[in-house]
Structure formats: structure tokens, C-alpha cells
Design an enzyme around this catalytic site. Sequence first.
Site, PDB file in Angstrom:
ATOM      1  CB  CYS A   1      -5.281  -2.118   4.744  1.00 17.73           C
ATOM      2  SG  CYS A   1      -3.511  -2.469   4.834  1.00 17.73           S
TER       3      CYS A   1
ATOM      4  CB  CYS B   1      -0.883   0.048   1.235  1.00 19.01           C
ATOM      5  SG  CYS B   1      -2.093  -1.275   1.331  1.00 19.01           S
TER       6      CYS B   1
ATOM      7  CD  GLU C   1      -2.358   3.735   3.177  1.00 22.04           C
ATOM      8  OE1 GLU C   1      -1.897   3.201   2.141  1.00 22.04           O
ATOM      9  OE2 GLU C   1      -3.540   3.635   3.515  1.00 22.04           O
TER      10      GLU C   1
ATOM     11  CB  CYS D   1      -1.263   0.505   6.340  1.00 21.63           C
ATOM     12  SG  CYS D   1      -0.674   0.062   4.691  1.00 21.63           S
TER      13      CYS D   1
HETATM   14  N1  THU Z   1      -4.390   0.441  -1.196  1.00 19.54           N
HETATM   15  C1  THU Z   1      -3.540   1.372  -0.674  1.00 19.54           C
HETATM   16  O1  THU Z   1      -2.472   1.629  -1.241  1.00 19.54           O
HETATM   17  N2  THU Z   1      -3.896   1.986   0.474  1.00 19.54           N
HETATM   18  C2  THU Z   1      -5.115   1.860   1.078  1.00 19.54           C
HETATM   19  O2  THU Z   1      -5.359   2.486   2.097  1.00 19.54           O
HETATM   20  C3  THU Z   1      -6.114   0.971   0.482  1.00 19.54           C
HETATM   21  C4  THU Z   1      -5.594   0.021  -0.542  1.00 19.54           C
HETATM   22  C5  THU Z   1      -4.063  -0.172  -2.495  1.00 19.54           C
HETATM   23  C6  THU Z   1      -3.682  -1.622  -2.471  1.00 19.54           C
HETATM   24  C7  THU Z   1      -4.032  -2.041  -3.877  1.00 19.54           C
HETATM   25  O3  THU Z   1      -2.957  -1.717  -4.728  1.00 19.54           O
HETATM   26  C8  THU Z   1      -5.205  -1.169  -4.257  1.00 19.54           C
HETATM   27  O4  THU Z   1      -5.186  -0.076  -3.358  1.00 19.54           O
HETATM   28  C9  THU Z   1      -6.554  -1.867  -4.184  1.00 19.54           C
HETATM   29  O5  THU Z   1      -6.765  -2.405  -2.937  1.00 19.54           O
END
Ligand code: THU
Length: 137
Positions: free
Chosen positions: A88, A55, A57, A91
Site C-alpha cells: 500500500c 500491514c 510490510e 508502506c
Molecule cells: N495488507 C497488508 O498487510 N499488506 C498489503 O500489502 C496489503 C494489505 C493487510 C492489511 C489488512 O490487514 C488486510 O491486508 C486487508 O487489507
Amino acid sequence: MKINYLELLQEAADAKQYSYAPYSNFRVGAALISNINHIFIGSNVEGASYGVTTCAERNAFYKAITEGERHFKAIAIVSDSNRIIYPCGICREVMNEFVDDDFVVICGNSKLEYEVYKLKDLLPHAIIPLDNDDNYN
Ligand code: THU
């Protein structure tokens, strides 16, 4: 110095341009500000084996940590969606490793509307390092 939420959200929005999200097509950007006002941006990075995805974050945190920074004030996150996004669980745990009780998470949407939460409210009953408590005896 007071945190400028909108400025940090704008940095997070700019960070979306570096997102690598060919599988979900869901771009996320994050901007993390340290206690000495350094800003570290991150974006989500996906892989064909979906589980390797990291992610935005976490990438912002890992960038900062691996450059020697250890103390942080806030992180802002946004996607291209009109819906506000929230970090998530993984994170939240990573953030918890490196922040104190005042740390805030600025959750935004594509219009830079936002909500601000203390991490401790997003992650109640967080894991405490083994040697600092007696919960595990
Ligand atoms: N994702 C993030 O980068 N941060 C979040 O807070 C929610 C999810 C990304 C992971 C994945 O690449 C995409 O969003 C779909 O879940």
C-alpha cells in the site's frame, strides 16, 4: 551476495501463520532482508477499530528498525490469494525512509509466483526530507 527471491518469498509465506486478521480474513506475510543478510519477518495485525491495522510490510520494517538495523536490500510479500499483491501507499513511504535506489520489492502470490520492482518505480516523486532540498521554499 545475490538475493534469493524464492527463499525470501518462502519466508514471507511462513510469516503468514502469525497474521492477526480476524476482520478481513486476509493474511499477509512479509520478509525483509538487510544489507548484512539478516531476515526480519512481519505479518498484518488488525484491530476492532479497523484504522489501527498495520500491514505486514510495515511490521517487518518496524521490527528491523527497532532492533537497530538500518540498511536493506529487499522485501518479499505474499498473501493466500492467487493474485500477486503490492504494498500500500503508506508502506511504500515507510520503505522509502530506509532504503537506497537498489531496493527491490518482490510481490508474490500464494503459489510463490512473483514480480520484482524497484521501490523508486513503485513510488515516483517520493517526499524528500525538508532539509535536503529546496522544493518547499
Ligand atoms: N495488507 C497488508 O498487510 N499488506 C498489503 O500489502 C496489503 C494489505 C493487510 C492489511 C489488512 O490487514 C488486510 O491486508 C486487508 O487489507
